[in-house]
Design a protein around this motif. Sequence first.
Motif, mmCIF file in Angstrom:
data_model
loop_
_atom_site.group_PDB
_atom_site.id
_atom_site.type_symbol
_atom_site.label_atom_id
_atom_site.label_comp_id
_atom_site.label_asym_id
_atom_site.label_seq_id
_atom_site.Cartn_x
_atom_site.Cartn_y
_atom_site.Cartn_z
ATOM 1 N N UNK A 167 0.855 -1.182 0.000
ATOM 2 C CA UNK A 167 0.000 0.000 0.000
ATOM 3 C C UNK A 167 0.893 1.235 0.000
ATOM 4 N N UNK A 168 0.747 2.101 -1.023
ATOM 5 C CA UNK A 168 1.606 3.275 -1.139
ATOM 6 C C UNK A 168 0.870 4.578 -0.814
ATOM 7 N N UNK A 169 -0.465 4.538 -0.761
ATOM 8 C CA UNK A 169 -1.225 5.722 -0.352
ATOM 9 C C UNK A 169 -2.621 5.295 0.097
ATOM 10 N N UNK A 170 -3.233 6.177 0.869
ATOM 11 C CA UNK A 170 -4.597 5.943 1.350
ATOM 12 C C UNK A 170 -5.423 7.172 1.019
ATOM 13 N N UNK A 171 -6.629 6.962 0.502
ATOM 14 C CA UNK A 171 -7.525 8.043 0.114
ATOM 15 C C UNK A 171 -8.811 7.922 0.926
ATOM 16 N N UNK A 172 -9.217 9.018 1.548
ATOM 17 C CA UNK A 172 -10.469 9.078 2.299
ATOM 18 C C UNK A 172 -11.471 9.962 1.551
ATOM 19 N N UNK A 173 -12.576 9.415 1.042
ATOM 20 C CA UNK A 173 -13.665 10.257 0.518
ATOM 21 C C UNK A 173 -14.518 10.748 1.694
ATOM 22 N N UNK A 174 -14.674 12.065 1.809
ATOM 23 C CA UNK A 174 -15.441 12.667 2.898
ATOM 24 C C UNK A 174 -16.599 13.458 2.298
ATOM 25 N N UNK A 175 -17.840 13.086 2.663
ATOM 26 C CA UNK A 175 -19.011 13.829 2.210
ATOM 27 C C UNK A 175 -19.324 14.922 3.223
ATOM 28 N N UNK A 176 -19.416 16.165 2.732
ATOM 29 C CA UNK A 176 -19.688 17.305 3.596
ATOM 30 C C UNK A 176 -21.197 17.499 3.784
#
Length: 372
Positions: A167-176
Motif C-alpha cells: 500500500x503506497x497511499x490511502x484516500x479518504x472520501x469525505x461527504x460534507x
Amino acid sequence: MSDFSTVLSKVNDNYFPMIERQLTGNGIQMDQYSKSCVINAISSINNALDAKGITWNDDQLDRSNITQTLIQVASLKLNAAASPREVFFQVRNIKVKGPDNKDIWKKQVEMGIEGDGNDAILARFGRDVKKVGQFWLVREGDDFTYPVYTGFDVVPPKWTPKGKGDVIRIVYPIMKADNTVEFHIAERDDVSRNLIAHMSNNMMNETFGVCADRFKATPDQRKQIASRKSEIIQKAKSLGLAALDDPDLQPYISPAWTEPQSREGMLIRKMRNNVVKKIPKDFGHAFIELTYQEAADETYGEVQREIAENANRTVIDVDPEPVSEHRHQPEQQHGIPEGHEPKPTSNPETEPLQQQRSMDFGDEGTGGPESW
C-alpha cells in the motif's frame, strides 16, 4: 470467573462515580453508549494488567491517570470492544517521586487510539462532515489518478485496484454537509515522520553508555547524549522508511514497526491517522477538545511527557562577572557642587505612614523583623 466478575464490579463501582461527576461538572452528560465504552475500557485495562501480572490494588501500579484515561474514553466515546477495535491499552514503566522525594519506577496504563477510533471521532466530531466513506488502499500495482482542483470545482481521483504490491497511499472520501465530496490523501513515504517521532520517544531515557541515569547526567554528559541522539535521528531522516531495516537503528524502533507480520499494518494505520488527524473537527466543548489533544495527538503527549520529566533539570552554569568598586559609588549629579545636593522634600501627610511602614516591615535591605 466469579472472582473476576467481583473484581471488575468493584472497579466499576470505584471509578464510575468519579468519571460521571467530573464530566457532569464540565457540562457533559454521560449517555448509555459512553457508559458502555467505559465498561469495555475497564475490562480491556484489566486484561493489560493481567498480562503483566499486576492487580488493581498493586502498589507498583500508578492509578493517578486511570481516571483521566477513562474520562477520555467516555467523552470521545471510544469502544475497546469494537471490531476492529477503536482504542487499546498498554502498561508503561514511568519514573515518579516517592514519599521521601526519591525517584521510583511504577507501572502506568497508557491509552492509544487505533485507526478505526480516529475514524469514529471524525464521523462524530468532524466539522461539517456528513459521512466518512470507506477509505481506499492504493497499492503499487494499481492504476491511480490524482484529483484535479480548479477553484471550487474538483475532478475526482480515479482508482483501479489490481491487488498487487504494498500500500503506497490511502484516500479518504469525505461527504460534507452540503453533499460535496472531498478527497484526503496520505502517502506512504510521509510515514517516515511518524517513525522519527517514535524513535525520539523511544530514546527519551537512552544514555548510550555515557552515564547510568540521564536524570543524574552532568551538563557535559547531557551534551554528549544529545549529540548522539541527533546523529541517529539525522541518519533515520536520510534513510526514510529504509531505516526500518538498518541494524544500527533497529534497537530504537519497536518490533511492531520492524517485524514482517506487523510492519505493513503499522504503516497503513499511520497513513490513516495522518489523513484523519488533519481534517478539522468541532467538539462543541473545550473539555472534549482538550481530552482529544491529550489522547489522540502523539506529539502533544510526547511533549507533555518530556516537559514533565525534564522540567527544571538542566543546570545552567554562569560565571559571575567581578564588580569593580567604582560601580558602587553613587553617581554625582551634573552641574551641582559636591556637598550642595538638594535635600529630599518630605510630605507631612505621608511621612507618618512611611515611618509606620519602616517600623512594621523594616527598611529595604534590612530583612524586616527577625520573626519572619
